[in-house]
Design an enzyme around this catalytic site. Structure first.
Site, PDB file in Angstrom:
ATOM      1  N   TYR A 148     -15.565  -7.919   7.920  1.00 34.30           N
ATOM      2  CA  TYR A 148     -14.998  -7.484   6.638  1.00 34.30           C
ATOM      3  C   TYR A 148     -16.063  -7.526   5.539  1.00 34.30           C
ATOM      4  O   TYR A 148     -16.326  -6.538   4.867  1.00 34.30           O
ATOM      5  CB  TYR A 148     -13.830  -8.401   6.295  1.00 34.30           C
ATOM      6  CG  TYR A 148     -13.069  -8.025   5.042  1.00 34.30           C
ATOM      7  CD1 TYR A 148     -12.336  -6.837   4.977  1.00 34.30           C
ATOM      8  CD2 TYR A 148     -13.050  -8.871   3.933  1.00 34.30           C
ATOM      9  CE1 TYR A 148     -11.625  -6.504   3.830  1.00 34.30           C
ATOM     10  CE2 TYR A 148     -12.334  -8.547   2.792  1.00 34.30           C
ATOM     11  CZ  TYR A 148     -11.622  -7.364   2.743  1.00 34.30           C
ATOM     12  OH  TYR A 148     -10.905  -7.031   1.604  1.00 34.30           O
ATOM     13  N   ASP A 149     -16.701  -8.695   5.405  1.00 36.78           N
ATOM     14  CA  ASP A 149     -17.657  -8.890   4.304  1.00 36.78           C
ATOM     15  C   ASP A 149     -18.799  -7.880   4.396  1.00 36.78           C
ATOM     16  O   ASP A 149     -19.165  -7.235   3.414  1.00 36.78           O
ATOM     17  CB  ASP A 149     -18.267 -10.301   4.344  1.00 36.78           C
ATOM     18  CG  ASP A 149     -17.227 -11.410   4.320  1.00 36.78           C
ATOM     19  OD1 ASP A 149     -16.026 -11.094   4.332  1.00 36.78           O
ATOM     20  OD2 ASP A 149     -17.620 -12.590   4.305  1.00 36.78           O
TER      21      ASP A 149
END
Ligand SMILES: NC(=O)c1ccc[n+]([C@@H]2O[C@H](COP(=O)([O-])OP(=O)(O)OC[C@H]3O[C@@H](n4cnc5c(N)ncnc54)[C@H](O)[C@@H]3O)[C@@H](O)[C@H]2O)c1
Length: 317
Positions: A148-149
């Site tokens: 995600y990051d």
């Protein structure tokens, strides 16, 4: 304006669609329902200048050929909670990387503006507090949250490069924790967890020692900030934090949820998940000066409507 909203059936996407329609825009919502729900858009189907297209926006945007050219593309599609992106890590990487590439390609052809929904997770476990947009972050590129990051960091890098190289009018919002009606009940985030536990008479599960802090922005405030960023003149290439800077410890949040739900407080401890950030708080100086925006809804007030939503959704004790 004709606006494309990816992720329209999600929590934020559906509120964004409501706001755009209320402002008089025509909206095309695109979603594959990987985490979103039909119920989030049920109230507007067929009755307004709104078109829904069920499609995976990581795939080529062939559906766009049969729609009027957009003036604005808002790329919100992405699993957003640790539970969701933990279950769909590759799809999460794809939708943020390929999705923004398709959005930029269409914008290059149609001269549309692009707004990308990024996240405070790009700061990782921050070594600077509060987080300003100029902070580069402290992210584990191979940790469980990396899908995600790093996907969001790639999306930011891609759009920023397209601004420089192609002259696209791209804008990026780094969204901090947001809550409100239409959050998914099972997404593992702290506010749905606490609200459901409180309403069902179960103890509230507190990760770690409960002293880690979060700031919580009510959804209407967030959407207002995002719309200002999307519509404002002269904001090409701008990257802005939108969130509520008032910090609460998780233990304080548990107390407030119990108080607003009017139930006795029972908490049970649980191990912290890996790479869980200890502190998160936006510096919103830029949003204040550039957009004239700041949040207005207090946590207790926002929790009233959020608890009402969960009350209607689930059987309570
Ligand atoms: N809610 C928050 O606090 C928060 C914080 C930071 C960033 N964001 C960002 O805001 C956006 C929306 O988050 P949300 O909380 O509404 O999440 P959500 O899961 O409720 O909504 C995301 C929507 O995107 C759709 N989607 C996912 N992949 C897709 C694909 N490949 N093709 C088409 N549709 C797809 C899902 O079905 C869902 O409807 C995300 O990009 C998220 O990263 C949210």
């Amino acid at each position: 304006m004709n606006v494309f909203v990816t992720g329209a059936a999600g929590f934020l996407g559906s509120h964004l669609v409501d706001r755009l329609l209320a402002d008089g825009d025509r909206v095309v919502g695109i979603d594959n329902y990987v985490t979103g729900s039909r119920a989030n858009l049920a109230h507007i189907r067929g009755s307004q200048p709104f078109t829904f297209i069920q499609a995976d926006v990581s795939q080529p945007w062939t559906w766009a050929a049969s729609s009027e050219n957009p003036d604005l593309i808002m790329h919100f599609a992405s699993p957003a909670s640790p539970v969701d992106y933990g279950r769909e890590p590759l799809a999460t990487l794809a939708v943020n990387a390929l999705g923004i590439m398709h959005a930029v390609a269409l914008a290059d052809k149609t001269k549309a503006r692009v707004l990308f929904a990024s996240t405070s997770e790009t700061y990782g476990d921050p070594l600077e507090h509060p987080q300003r947009e100029s902070y580069w972050g402290n992210v584990n590129p191979v940790g469980v949250r990396a899908c995600y990051d790093e996907a969001k960091r790639y999306g930011e890098a891609y759009l920023t490069s397209a601004v420089r190289k192609l002259g696209i009018d791209g804008r990026i919002v780094r969204i901090f924790n947001t809550y409100g009606p239409r959050m998914q009940p099972g997404d593992g985030r702290v506010i749905p967890n606490f609200c459901l536990s409180a309403l069902q008479g179960r103890p509230l599960t507190v990760y770690g020692d409960g002293r880690q802090t979060r700031s919580f922005c009510y959804v209407d405030d967030l959407i207002d900030g995002i719309v200002r960023l999307a519509r404002g003149p002269g904001l090409q290439g701008k990257l802005v934090n939108i969130g509520n800077p008032i910090e609460f410890t998780i233990e304080e949040l548990a107390r407030i949820v119990a108080e607003v739900a009017d139930v006795p407080l029972h908490m049970v401890p649980h191990d912290l998940p890996p790479d869980d950030p200890t502190r998160r708080k936006p510096d919103i100086t830029l949003a204040r000066t550039l957009l004239g925006w700041e949040p207005n809804v207090g946590l207790r007030e926002g929790l009233v409507s959020t608890l009402d939503y969960f009350r209607e959704l689930t059987p309570v004790a």
